[in-house]
Write a protein that holds these residues in place. Structure first.
Motif, PDB file in Angstrom:
ATOM      1  N   ASP A  50       0.825  -1.206   0.000  1.00 11.43           N
ATOM      2  CA  ASP A  50       0.000   0.000   0.000  1.00 11.43           C
ATOM      3  C   ASP A  50       0.859   1.256   0.000  1.00 11.43           C
ATOM      4  O   ASP A  50       0.471   2.288  -0.554  1.00 11.43           O
ATOM      5  CB  ASP A  50      -0.950   0.004   1.209  1.00 11.43           C
ATOM      6  CG  ASP A  50      -0.241  -0.270   2.525  1.00 11.43           C
ATOM      7  OD1 ASP A  50       0.880  -0.807   2.503  1.00 11.43           O
ATOM      8  OD2 ASP A  50      -0.822   0.047   3.578  1.00 11.43           O
ATOM      9  N   ILE A  51       2.045   1.164   0.608  1.00 13.64           N
ATOM     10  CA  ILE A  51       2.980   2.287   0.602  1.00 13.64           C
ATOM     11  C   ILE A  51       3.878   2.240  -0.629  1.00 13.64           C
ATOM     12  O   ILE A  51       4.215   3.277  -1.205  1.00 13.64           O
ATOM     13  CB  ILE A  51       3.849   2.264   1.881  1.00 13.64           C
ATOM     14  CG1 ILE A  51       2.973   2.411   3.124  1.00 13.64           C
ATOM     15  CG2 ILE A  51       4.899   3.376   1.849  1.00 13.64           C
ATOM     16  CD1 ILE A  51       3.754   2.329   4.429  1.00 13.64           C
ATOM     17  N   ASN A  52       4.273   1.051  -1.041  1.00 12.06           N
ATOM     18  CA  ASN A  52       5.203   0.873  -2.166  1.00 12.06           C
ATOM     19  C   ASN A  52       4.588  -0.099  -3.176  1.00 12.06           C
ATOM     20  O   ASN A  52       4.972  -1.270  -3.247  1.00 12.06           O
ATOM     21  CB  ASN A  52       6.545   0.322  -1.642  1.00 12.06           C
ATOM     22  CG  ASN A  52       7.593   0.196  -2.724  1.00 12.06           C
ATOM     23  OD1 ASN A  52       7.729   1.064  -3.579  1.00 12.06           O
ATOM     24  ND2 ASN A  52       8.361  -0.890  -2.680  1.00 12.06           N
ATOM     25  N   PRO A  53       3.601   0.353  -3.955  1.00 15.51           N
ATOM     26  CA  PRO A  53       2.869  -0.567  -4.831  1.00 15.51           C
ATOM     27  C   PRO A  53       3.722  -1.255  -5.887  1.00 15.51           C
ATOM     28  O   PRO A  53       3.376  -2.341  -6.339  1.00 15.51           O
ATOM     29  CB  PRO A  53       1.799   0.327  -5.467  1.00 15.51           C
ATOM     30  CG  PRO A  53       2.285   1.720  -5.284  1.00 15.51           C
ATOM     31  CD  PRO A  53       3.071   1.724  -4.013  1.00 15.51           C
ATOM     32  N   THR A  54       4.848  -0.671  -6.276  1.00 14.85           N
ATOM     33  CA  THR A  54       5.714  -1.322  -7.278  1.00 14.85           C
ATOM     34  C   THR A  54       6.522  -2.452  -6.679  1.00 14.85           C
ATOM     35  O   THR A  54       7.053  -3.291  -7.396  1.00 14.85           O
ATOM     36  CB  THR A  54       6.689  -0.316  -7.899  1.00 14.85           C
ATOM     37  OG1 THR A  54       7.598   0.157  -6.884  1.00 14.85           O
ATOM     38  CG2 THR A  54       5.947   0.854  -8.540  1.00 14.85           C
ATOM     39  N   ARG A  55       6.641  -2.452  -5.358  1.00 18.53           N
ATOM     40  CA  ARG A  55       7.450  -3.435  -4.624  1.00 18.53           C
ATOM     41  C   ARG A  55       8.907  -3.447  -5.068  1.00 18.53           C
ATOM     42  O   ARG A  55       9.613  -4.454  -4.914  1.00 18.53           O
ATOM     43  CB  ARG A  55       6.827  -4.835  -4.736  1.00 18.53           C
ATOM     44  CG  ARG A  55       5.446  -4.915  -4.103  1.00 18.53           C
ATOM     45  CD  ARG A  55       4.892  -6.315  -4.104  1.00 18.53           C
ATOM     46  NE  ARG A  55       3.624  -6.367  -3.368  1.00 18.53           N
ATOM     47  CZ  ARG A  55       2.899  -7.466  -3.214  1.00 18.53           C
ATOM     48  NH1 ARG A  55       3.313  -8.609  -3.736  1.00 18.53           N
ATOM     49  NH2 ARG A  55       1.762  -7.431  -2.527  1.00 18.53           N
ATOM     50  N   ILE A  56       9.370  -2.356  -5.603  1.00 17.30           N
ATOM     51  CA  ILE A  56      10.788  -2.213  -5.948  1.00 17.30           C
ATOM     52  C   ILE A  56      11.577  -2.000  -4.662  1.00 17.30           C
ATOM     53  O   ILE A  56      11.224  -1.157  -3.839  1.00 17.30           O
ATOM     54  CB  ILE A  56      11.007  -1.043  -6.921  1.00 17.30           C
ATOM     55  CG1 ILE A  56      10.361  -1.355  -8.271  1.00 17.30           C
ATOM     56  CG2 ILE A  56      12.496  -0.742  -7.086  1.00 17.30           C
ATOM     57  CD1 ILE A  56      10.353  -0.186  -9.236  1.00 17.30           C
ATOM     58  N   VAL A  57      12.636  -2.782  -4.480  1.00 16.47           N
ATOM     59  CA  VAL A  57      13.478  -2.684  -3.296  1.00 16.47           C
ATOM     60  C   VAL A  57      14.677  -1.799  -3.620  1.00 16.47           C
ATOM     61  O   VAL A  57      15.413  -2.083  -4.573  1.00 16.47           O
ATOM     62  CB  VAL A  57      13.957  -4.079  -2.849  1.00 16.47           C
ATOM     63  CG1 VAL A  57      14.855  -3.973  -1.623  1.00 16.47           C
ATOM     64  CG2 VAL A  57      12.755  -4.981  -2.550  1.00 16.47           C
ATOM     65  N   PRO A  58      14.898  -0.719  -2.880  1.00 20.98           N
ATOM     66  CA  PRO A  58      16.018   0.177  -3.176  1.00 20.98           C
ATOM     67  C   PRO A  58      17.364  -0.535  -3.141  1.00 20.98           C
ATOM     68  O   PRO A  58      17.579  -1.454  -2.342  1.00 20.98           O
ATOM     69  CB  PRO A  58      15.930   1.228  -2.069  1.00 20.98           C
ATOM     70  CG  PRO A  58      14.518   1.188  -1.602  1.00 20.98           C
ATOM     71  CD  PRO A  58      14.090  -0.243  -1.744  1.00 20.98           C
ATOM     72  N   ALA A  59      18.271  -0.085  -3.981  1.00 17.56           N
ATOM     73  CA  ALA A  59      19.608  -0.676  -4.030  1.00 17.56           C
ATOM     74  C   ALA A  59      20.469  -0.210  -2.854  1.00 17.56           C
ATOM     75  O   ALA A  59      21.336  -0.937  -2.381  1.00 17.56           O
ATOM     76  CB  ALA A  59      20.294  -0.320  -5.344  1.00 17.56           C
ATOM     77  N   GLY A  60      20.240   1.007  -2.373  1.00 18.63           N
ATOM     78  CA  GLY A  60      21.035   1.557  -1.285  1.00 18.63           C
ATOM     79  C   GLY A  60      20.361   1.337   0.054  1.00 18.63           C
ATOM     80  O   GLY A  60      19.365   0.614   0.139  1.00 18.63           O
ATOM     81  N   PRO A  61      20.877   1.960   1.088  1.00 22.87           N
ATOM     82  CA  PRO A  61      22.021   2.871   1.109  1.00 22.87           C
ATOM     83  C   PRO A  61      23.352   2.136   1.237  1.00 22.87           C
ATOM     84  O   PRO A  61      23.382   0.917   1.434  1.00 22.87           O
ATOM     85  CB  PRO A  61      21.759   3.700   2.370  1.00 22.87           C
ATOM     86  CG  PRO A  61      21.097   2.723   3.305  1.00 22.87           C
ATOM     87  CD  PRO A  61      20.212   1.881   2.412  1.00 22.87           C
ATOM     88  N   ASP A  62      24.442   2.904   1.106  1.00 21.21           N
ATOM     89  CA  ASP A  62      25.777   2.370   1.341  1.00 21.21           C
ATOM     90  C   ASP A  62      25.891   2.007   2.820  1.00 21.21           C
ATOM     91  O   ASP A  62      25.624   2.833   3.692  1.00 21.21           O
ATOM     92  CB  ASP A  62      26.804   3.441   0.965  1.00 21.21           C
ATOM     93  CG  ASP A  62      28.240   2.983   1.155  1.00 21.21           C
ATOM     94  OD1 ASP A  62      28.460   1.836   1.608  1.00 21.21           O
ATOM     95  OD2 ASP A  62      29.149   3.782   0.866  1.00 21.21           O
ATOM     96  N   LEU A  63      26.265   0.789   3.122  1.00 20.18           N
ATOM     97  CA  LEU A  63      26.295   0.302   4.495  1.00 20.18           C
ATOM     98  C   LEU A  63      27.684   0.281   5.115  1.00 20.18           C
ATOM     99  O   LEU A  63      27.842  -0.071   6.279  1.00 20.18           O
ATOM    100  CB  LEU A  63      25.710  -1.105   4.547  1.00 20.18           C
ATOM    101  CG  LEU A  63      24.276  -1.245   4.030  1.00 20.18           C
ATOM    102  CD1 LEU A  63      23.900  -2.715   3.920  1.00 20.18           C
ATOM    103  CD2 LEU A  63      23.305  -0.511   4.959  1.00 20.18           C
TER     104      LEU A  63
END
Length: 336
Positions: A282-295
């Protein structure tokens, strides 16, 4: 389970199963090595606390641990990380099965952490706050040599007070911002969160730990939210006044704990990001997972040792069992 009330405010359902596992067995569930199984997900901050406390206290050989996958549907957490999609000890595909085994009409949240009675396959409790306290107090006979005192009697009132503030404004506060249904409710939660983070920064400016001079239950509870802040809450939940890395005191405090055995080595950033960005469609309908952040910053010098304090008090660091280690590439060694 949670809902948004008519004013747009996120409200967490806190009706947990209050049965306790105690040394005297007064609720019908006595502490017994090998009898119970702790069910967790590395993605969940509430479950992550139980993982940390169990490890710090050295309870691995007396309380086994089942690790659910990072995502779930409306029916509950699943054991999709295990061969055949079943927990090898409980023999179930979903945590829901253990709840229904005890309460066939159970209508509340199927949450982790949960402790299941292995002989009957029935859930005992999912009261996350009480679980970690009981691991410290009721399971004391089975603590490892050198286990720290996470809930010492002379500091309990202060720990409880700090925990109340941290739960209401930070642990649950990020969710109140992320799931707010109106602009007004969001901004109220946002201000409350960062006001408390400012308060915590002031408290920790001249002391290494939240209460006393050693790690306590209070540090465990705050840490699991801070560990997820930049990876999830800053963007996904719109908690974006600052990143954790832009709050110098809290960032140094979080790094100090992360680099303390028993804390950062339980953090699975891959599971954390998959859970929030995939499950909250409902918050992220594309369900794309961010690549970042740098850890990589999690492993940099923090300078907090100059404040004194002894992480484990009179105790010693916990060993890490190879079979419970976070997979390579899922922690701070993850490629950015």
């Amino acid at each position: 389970m949670a809902y948004v009330n008519p004013s747009g405010e996120f409200t967490r359902d806190q009706r947990y199963i209050s049965t306790r596992i105690t040394a005297d067995g007064r609720d019908g569930y006595p502490v017994e090595p090998g009898r119970y199984r702790l069910v967790v997900s590395r993605a969940c901050p509430w479950a992550n606390r139980a993982i940390i406390v169990r490890r710090l206290l050295g309870l691995e050989d007396v309380l086994s641990m089942a690790i659910a996958g990072p995502t779930h549907d409306a029916r509950s957490w699943t054991f999709d990380l295990d061969p055949g999609g079943r927990d090898p000890v409980l023999g179930i595909e979903r945590l829901q099965e253990a709840f229904f085994a005890r309460f066939p009409e159970y209508d509340k949240g199927i949450t982790v952490p949960a402790i299941v009675d292995v002989p009957t396959g029935q859930v005992v409790t999912n009261d996350f706050a009480q679980i970690t306290i009981d691991l410290s107090l009721e399971w004391r006979k089975h603590h490892r040599e050198g286990a720290p005192q996470l809930y010492p009697e002379h500091l309990r009132d202060e720990i409880d007070e700090v925990n109340r503030y941290v739960f209401a404004d930070v642990n649950n506060g990020v969710y109140r911002a992320g799931f707010a249904g109106t602009q007004e409710a969001y901004e109220k939660a946002y201000r409350r969160l960062f006001d408390r983070l400012d308060w915590l920064s002031q408290r920790l400016a001249d002391r290494r730990y939240l209460v006393g001079d050693t790690i306590t239950e209070a540090d465990v509870r705050l840490f699991t939210t801070l560990a997820r802040f930049d990876a999830v809450y800053h963007g996904h939940f719109k908690c974006n006044r600052q990143k954790l890395t832009e709050m110098p005191v809290l960032w140094a405090y979080a790094r100090d704990l992360f680099q303390t055995p028993g804390f950062g080595d339980t953090i699975d950033f891959v599971h954390i990001k998959q859970h929030y960005y995939v499950v909250h469609s409902d918050i992220n309908p594309t369900r794309i997972v961010p690549a970042g952040p740098d850890l990589s910053g999690w492993l940099t010098e923090h300078g907090r040792a100059a404040l004194g304090g002894r992480p484990y008090g009179e105790g010693t660091p916990p060993p890490l069992r190879a079979d419970e280690a976070v997979p390579a590439g899922h922690g701070a060694d993850q490629a950015s």
